[in-house]
Design a protein around this motif. Structure first.
Motif, PDB file in Angstrom:
ATOM      1  N   GLY A 123       0.801  -1.211   0.000  1.00 40.67           N
ATOM      2  CA  GLY A 123       0.000   0.000   0.000  1.00 40.67           C
ATOM      3  C   GLY A 123       0.836   1.264   0.000  1.00 40.67           C
ATOM      4  N   VAL A 124       1.930   1.305   0.759  1.00 41.18           N
ATOM      5  CA  VAL A 124       2.758   2.513   0.830  1.00 41.18           C
ATOM      6  C   VAL A 124       3.378   2.808  -0.516  1.00 41.18           C
ATOM      7  N   GLU A 125       3.966   1.775  -1.131  1.00 42.25           N
ATOM      8  CA  GLU A 125       4.584   1.986  -2.432  1.00 42.25           C
ATOM      9  C   GLU A 125       3.536   2.407  -3.462  1.00 42.25           C
ATOM     10  N   ARG A 126       2.343   1.809  -3.356  1.00 41.10           N
ATOM     11  CA  ARG A 126       1.291   2.101  -4.298  1.00 41.10           C
ATOM     12  C   ARG A 126       0.874   3.576  -4.203  1.00 41.10           C
ATOM     13  N   PRO A 162     -16.461   4.069 -15.554  1.00 40.21           N
ATOM     14  CA  PRO A 162     -15.492   4.701 -14.648  1.00 40.21           C
ATOM     15  C   PRO A 162     -14.336   5.321 -15.411  1.00 40.21           C
ATOM     16  N   TYR A 163     -13.966   6.516 -15.003  1.00 43.33           N
ATOM     17  CA  TYR A 163     -12.933   7.291 -15.691  1.00 43.33           C
ATOM     18  C   TYR A 163     -11.629   6.514 -15.788  1.00 43.33           C
ATOM     19  N   HIS A 164     -11.202   5.909 -14.690  1.00 42.11           N
ATOM     20  CA  HIS A 164      -9.935   5.172 -14.682  1.00 42.11           C
ATOM     21  C   HIS A 164     -10.019   3.919 -15.539  1.00 42.11           C
ATOM     22  N   SER A 165     -11.206   3.334 -15.664  1.00 46.01           N
ATOM     23  CA  SER A 165     -11.365   2.110 -16.433  1.00 46.01           C
ATOM     24  C   SER A 165     -11.220   2.387 -17.926  1.00 46.01           C
ATOM     25  N   ALA A 166     -11.748   3.526 -18.378  1.00 49.61           N
ATOM     26  CA  ALA A 166     -11.611   3.889 -19.788  1.00 49.61           C
ATOM     27  C   ALA A 166     -10.186   4.283 -20.132  1.00 49.61           C
ATOM     28  N   ARG A 167      -9.455   4.839 -19.171  1.00 51.66           N
ATOM     29  CA  ARG A 167      -8.089   5.303 -19.413  1.00 51.66           C
ATOM     30  C   ARG A 167      -7.035   4.250 -19.092  1.00 51.66           C
ATOM     31  N   ILE A 168      -7.437   3.148 -18.475  1.00 49.79           N
ATOM     32  CA  ILE A 168      -6.509   2.101 -18.014  1.00 49.79           C
ATOM     33  C   ILE A 168      -5.428   2.725 -17.129  1.00 49.79           C
ATOM     34  N   GLU A 169      -5.851   3.243 -15.981  1.00 50.64           N
ATOM     35  CA  GLU A 169      -4.923   3.879 -15.052  1.00 50.64           C
ATOM     36  C   GLU A 169      -5.374   3.624 -13.621  1.00 50.64           C
ATOM     37  N   LEU A 170      -4.481   3.911 -12.692  1.00 47.87           N
ATOM     38  CA  LEU A 170      -4.758   3.729 -11.276  1.00 47.87           C
ATOM     39  C   LEU A 170      -5.765   4.773 -10.794  1.00 47.87           C
ATOM     40  N   CYS A 171      -6.614   4.377  -9.845  1.00 51.57           N
ATOM     41  CA  CYS A 171      -7.579   5.311  -9.271  1.00 51.57           C
ATOM     42  C   CYS A 171      -7.320   5.439  -7.773  1.00 51.57           C
ATOM     43  N   PRO A 172      -7.740   6.537  -7.138  1.00 56.85           N
ATOM     44  CA  PRO A 172      -7.465   6.733  -5.702  1.00 56.85           C
ATOM     45  C   PRO A 172      -8.017   5.622  -4.824  1.00 56.85           C
ATOM     46  N   ALA A 173      -9.215   5.130  -5.160  1.00 58.81           N
ATOM     47  CA  ALA A 173      -9.813   4.089  -4.312  1.00 58.81           C
ATOM     48  C   ALA A 173      -8.970   2.830  -4.313  1.00 58.81           C
ATOM     49  N   ALA A 174      -8.416   2.456  -5.458  1.00 55.94           N
ATOM     50  CA  ALA A 174      -7.592   1.247  -5.541  1.00 55.94           C
ATOM     51  C   ALA A 174      -6.253   1.453  -4.857  1.00 55.94           C
ATOM     52  N   SER A 175      -5.720   2.681  -4.919  1.00 58.00           N
ATOM     53  CA  SER A 175      -4.402   2.916  -4.318  1.00 58.00           C
ATOM     54  C   SER A 175      -4.428   2.795  -2.797  1.00 58.00           C
ATOM     55  N   SER A 176      -5.613   2.944  -2.206  1.00 56.64           N
ATOM     56  CA  SER A 176      -5.713   2.831  -0.747  1.00 56.64           C
ATOM     57  C   SER A 176      -6.446   1.568  -0.307  1.00 56.64           C
ATOM     58  N   ASP A 177      -6.716   0.663  -1.238  1.00 59.93           N
ATOM     59  CA  ASP A 177      -7.408  -0.583  -0.922  1.00 59.93           C
ATOM     60  C   ASP A 177      -6.370  -1.694  -0.785  1.00 59.93           C
ATOM     61  N   SER A 234      -7.005  -4.731   0.375  1.00 60.57           N
ATOM     62  CA  SER A 234      -7.652  -6.043   0.404  1.00 60.57           C
ATOM     63  C   SER A 234      -7.312  -6.822  -0.865  1.00 60.57           C
ATOM     64  N   LYS A 235      -7.879  -8.006  -0.980  1.00 55.89           N
ATOM     65  CA  LYS A 235      -7.672  -8.824  -2.178  1.00 55.89           C
ATOM     66  C   LYS A 235      -8.231  -8.128  -3.407  1.00 55.89           C
ATOM     67  N   GLN A 236      -9.315  -7.378  -3.222  1.00 55.32           N
ATOM     68  CA  GLN A 236      -9.884  -6.644  -4.363  1.00 55.32           C
ATOM     69  C   GLN A 236      -8.886  -5.646  -4.919  1.00 55.32           C
ATOM     70  N   GLY A 237      -8.179  -4.920  -4.027  1.00 54.39           N
ATOM     71  CA  GLY A 237      -7.162  -3.990  -4.499  1.00 54.39           C
ATOM     72  C   GLY A 237      -6.037  -4.691  -5.228  1.00 54.39           C
ATOM     73  N   LYS A 238      -5.639  -5.876  -4.721  1.00 55.66           N
ATOM     74  CA  LYS A 238      -4.576  -6.635  -5.373  1.00 55.66           C
ATOM     75  C   LYS A 238      -5.018  -7.105  -6.763  1.00 55.66           C
ATOM     76  N   PHE A 294      -7.265  -5.710  -8.689  1.00 58.41           N
ATOM     77  CA  PHE A 294      -7.312  -4.546  -9.575  1.00 58.41           C
ATOM     78  C   PHE A 294      -5.916  -4.195 -10.091  1.00 58.41           C
ATOM     79  N   LEU A 295      -4.928  -4.182  -9.185  1.00 55.27           N
ATOM     80  CA  LEU A 295      -3.566  -3.860  -9.612  1.00 55.27           C
ATOM     81  C   LEU A 295      -3.036  -4.884 -10.598  1.00 55.27           C
ATOM     82  N   ASP A 296      -3.359  -6.142 -10.399  1.00 58.44           N
ATOM     83  CA  ASP A 296      -2.929  -7.167 -11.349  1.00 58.44           C
ATOM     84  C   ASP A 296      -3.528  -6.912 -12.726  1.00 58.44           C
ATOM     85  N   MET A 297      -4.812  -6.589 -12.768  1.00 53.56           N
ATOM     86  CA  MET A 297      -5.452  -6.293 -14.057  1.00 53.56           C
ATOM     87  C   MET A 297      -4.805  -5.072 -14.718  1.00 53.56           C
TER      88      MET A 297
END
Length: 789
Positions: free
Chosen positions: A397-400, A699-714, A716-720, A722-725
């Protein structure tokens, strides 16, 4: 009153343009007229919805003036500069001039099928009274007229009334009225998708001068003397304006002749032309004037009478340059007026003759110049930048979080809230740019398309980001240039790019270019017709597949829809390749895709099918229009999310389950997660991701294929997951090729016209605007034409 003329008839009428009352004096008046020659070359039907008989009506008026005293343009002559096909049953033989509105209408022609060409090859020349120095502009209006009784033959079409189906207008700025040679593509609306190839040629000319006729007057001797003094003062103040305007028009026409002659590599015969002396010459310099030449090889010889006229012109120019109000003898003024005017008229007639002899080359040259100029003109609404391709995001999470902040810049206490909300940041950035446009004064010498320039603040703002790897060579940096260098560099490199493309050996070889358009949820196969039409204008030889196979099946499984699309594409490709191979000239295949909304997931699924593997090496350009490449894992639109929940519960829509990652209990077994592992983006040479912060459906980040604030602070497994995708998709966008282009284009629509309706509230208005607005498509395609050829 209508006047009708046959196909090869000519018209050369003489009319007094300044129909105003002048004081009754014998003092000659200087006149000048703008001649606007409009060459209507070709009518190309992209996608008219109705067959029938059509014609083009042309009128001119002064801007912001619809009254009788606006001195509208008057048709002065018509020339059929090339004969249409003899005996053709799709073209009438009569064109019309209507004296009630000083309009010109082309002969009626019949449209029977899409992508049909009708070569009209007709020139109409309008006269406009000299607008003076008050900066008047002219509106050039083209109307598409359609006959309500299409079954009647061509011999009766000219006698029938036609109704206006669509209108397109251009603004001719005051500077352009002194001289202009430009290609002028006439588009109509999305329901009348045509383009009329025209070219506009303008010059200020000297029609002569006249002496007002004496009248019986009731004035007293005192009032007569007072009026006469005011009249003479007005003449004295206007004569310098006439002479200066003619001189400017002379210089512009001469420079344009040089430019066109060099551009088509064809010499212009200017034997016998005398040129005006330079305005900057010292008044004390008594040396004779010298001739200027177009090829700088040998000076032209002046006759004695021309030499005297040139010297008098120089004397008057130097006189008015010193702002002297001492009147000059009328003989000197008239000689100067005649000298400069005669030279200008001779140059204009020389150009018209040169055009008749080289009409095809000149049209091609002007069309290429217009295409290059679009990059500079439309950069008003486009912001260019280059960003580094993101590295692999870590699960820690910190690095993210630190990577996310480094990607968007370090935040201060006053901007941290905006930086943590990319949508608001994008909206504010576009709004600041729009405010800058509001303070601009667009004053150039180019035709202005009123569909765009009619209200510049309503035009979408496009923020273009070029994703680059650190190892990318400098040879590709010409695509995106910093703002202060952009205009010059783009024109130079754009011209070079087009010339290289035209001179390429493959241009004479048969390269099969196929573009597949895939609609979105509950879509229609014609949803993307505006993008298709612009692509056809850039590359008329492309083969288009508007996918229909999933038109009524978008509620199903993406896997099934992808397989159906793959089969449809392969069947289409085989037919086109077999047809090309029979001629023995097929050298290569370029396969491009355009998807809207979930159509992007359908086409990526199709590319992952094993039956498509032999065709992956042909992939060329991919345009994603608001595609949810990362699904709806972090969708912030609560109203839209509620609608998705209802679709899942009530209709059991499979694709919605897949979009929201509820198609499997294990996130790593969900459809979109597994799709990200497949190399569906890696084989495209060009990838363009279009998004909008106003689009609430994706979702804005989904169309641009980029990181979003919610994922950067998640954490959980869901955040992991998302980062893998995200990393899987970005890995496919990274490349070691110097020629690959990856663009993110952020489209910011002007939303004040949307109102406060439900569509705006849920974000649907902007999502649909991608299909109903073609301005952003023009901007992107004509700014980067290399990606679409």
């Amino acid at each position: 009153m209508f006047r009708k003329f046959g196909l090869f008839a000519g018209l050369n009428q003489t009319k007094r343009l300044l129909d105003v009352q002048q004081p009754n004096h014998h003092l000659p008046m200087l006149d000048a007229v703008h001649e606007v020659a409009i060459y209507i070359h070709r009518f190309h039907n992209l996608d008219l919805f109705e067959q029938g008989w059509y014609r083009i009506k042309v009128t001119m008026r002064w801007e912001d003036s619809d009254t009788d005293d606006s001195y509208p343009g008057i048709p002065a002559r018509v020339v059929q500069y090339e004969a249409p096909e003899v005996g053709a049953d799709n073209l009438c033989r009569v064109w019309i001039i209507d004296d009630t509105d000083n309009s010109f209408s082309t002969p009626p022609f019949r449209i029977r099928y899409a992508r049909q060409d009708v070569f009209l090859c007709i020139m109409v020349s309008f006269y406009l009274s000299f607008g003076g120095d008050e900066g008047k502009a002219v509106i050039l209006k083209f109307e598409l007229l359609r006959t309500s009784t299409p079954d009647i033959g061509p011999e009766l079409q000219s006698s029938l009334d036609a109704c206006a189906a669509s209108v397109h207008e251009y603004r001719i700025p005051p500077k352009a009225l002194l001289g202009l040679h430009s290609y002028c593509p006439v588009y109509f609306d999305s329901f009348h998708a045509v383009v009329v190839d025209t070219s506009i040629h303008i010059s200020l000319l000297k029609p002569g001068y006249h002496t007002p006729r004496p009248k019986v007057s009731s004035y007293t001797s005192d009032s007569w003397a007072s009026e006469g003094k005011a009249y003479e003062d007005n003449v004295e103040s206007n004569k310098a304006m006439f002479i200066k305007a003619l001189i400017s028009a002379h210089d512009i026409l001469l420079e344009d002749l040089r430019r066109i002659s060099k551009g088509i590599n064809q010499a212009i015969d200017l034997t016998g032309i005398t040129f005006k002396p330079a305005v900057t010459k010292s008044p004390n310099d008594t040396s004779p004037a010298h001739a200027k030449i177009i090829d700088d090889e040998a000076p032209l010889q002046l006759s004695n009478s021309m030499q005297v006229s040139a010297e008098k012109a120089e004397h008057y120019i130097n006189h008015i340059s010193k702002d002297s109000f001492q009147p000059l003898p009328w003989d000197d003024i008239l000689n100067t007026f005649q000298s400069v005017g005669n030279q200008l008229l001779y140059l204009w007639n020389t150009f018209l003759k040169f055009h008749r002899e080289n009409k095809t080359k000149i049209m091609d040259f002007l069309q290429n110049s217009w295409a290059n100029d679009r990059r500079t003109e439309w950069s008003i609404w486009m912001v260019y930048s280059k960003v580094e391709m993101p590295h692999q995001y870590m699960s820690n999470g910190v690095e993210r979080t630190s990577l996310y902040r480094s990607m968007h810049g370090r935040s201060s206490s006053t901007t941290r809230r905006l930086i943590n909300d990319p949508v608001q940041t994008a909206i504010m950035r576009a709004e600041l740019h729009r405010r800058g446009i509001a303070q601009m004064r667009i004053n150039n010498r180019s035709l202005q398309d009123m569909y765009i320039f009619g209200d510049p603040l309503r035009v979408p703002i496009i923020i273009v980001e070029r994703l680059e790897n650190m190892y990318r060579s400098a040879s590709v940096n010409s695509y995106l240039i910093p703002s202060e260098e952009k205009a010059i560099h783009i024109v130079e490199n754009g011209s070079r790019a087009i010339k290289m493309s035209e001179n390429s050996p493959q241009r004479n070889e048969h390269v099969l270019r196929v573009v597949v358009f895939v609609h979105g949820f509950e879509g229609h196969h014609l949803d993307l017709r505006l993008v298709r039409n612009q692509w056809l204008l850039i590359d008329p030889k492309i083969q288009v597949l508007m996918s229909k196979t999933n038109e009524d099946k978008t509620y199903g499984d993406f896997r099934e829809m992808g397989l159906l699309l793959a089969q449809e594409v392969i069947s289409f490709l085989k037919r086109k390749m077999d047809k090309a191979s029979r001629s023995g000239k097929l050298k290569d295949v370029k396969l491009s895709f355009v998807g809207h909304s979930i159509g992007n997931l359908i086409l990526r699924t199709a590319l992952a099918e094993s039956i498509m593997e032999p065709y992956l090496r042909y992939l060329h350009t991919y345009v994603s229009i608001s595609g949810p490449h990362l699904g709806y894992m972090y969708s912030s639109n609560s109203i839209f999310n509620s609608g998705l929940w209802l679709l899942k519960k009530i209709k059991g829509t499979q694709c919605i389950h897949q979009l929201t990652f509820t198609d499997d209990h294990d996130l790593e077994n969900t459809f979109i997660y597994n799709l990200s592992k497949m190399k569906t983006l890696a084989n495209f040479k060009n990838v363009i991701l279009l998004s909008s912060p106003q689009d609430g459906y994706v979702p804005y980040h989904s169309a641009r294929i980029e990181l979003c604030p919610a994922a950067s602070s998640d954490f959980s497994k869901q955040g992991k997951v998302f980062l893998d995708m995200l990393n899987n998709c970005l890995d496919q966008l990274r490349t070691h090729s110097d020629h690959r282009v990856v663009l993110r284009c952020d489209i910011n629509f002007e939303t004040s016209s949307y109102g406060r309706g439900f569509n705006t509230l849920i974000g649907r208005a902007a999502h649909i605007e991608f299909l109903e607005c073609d301005i952003f498509v023009r901007f992107i395609m004509w700014s980067f034409p290399e990606l679409f050829r």
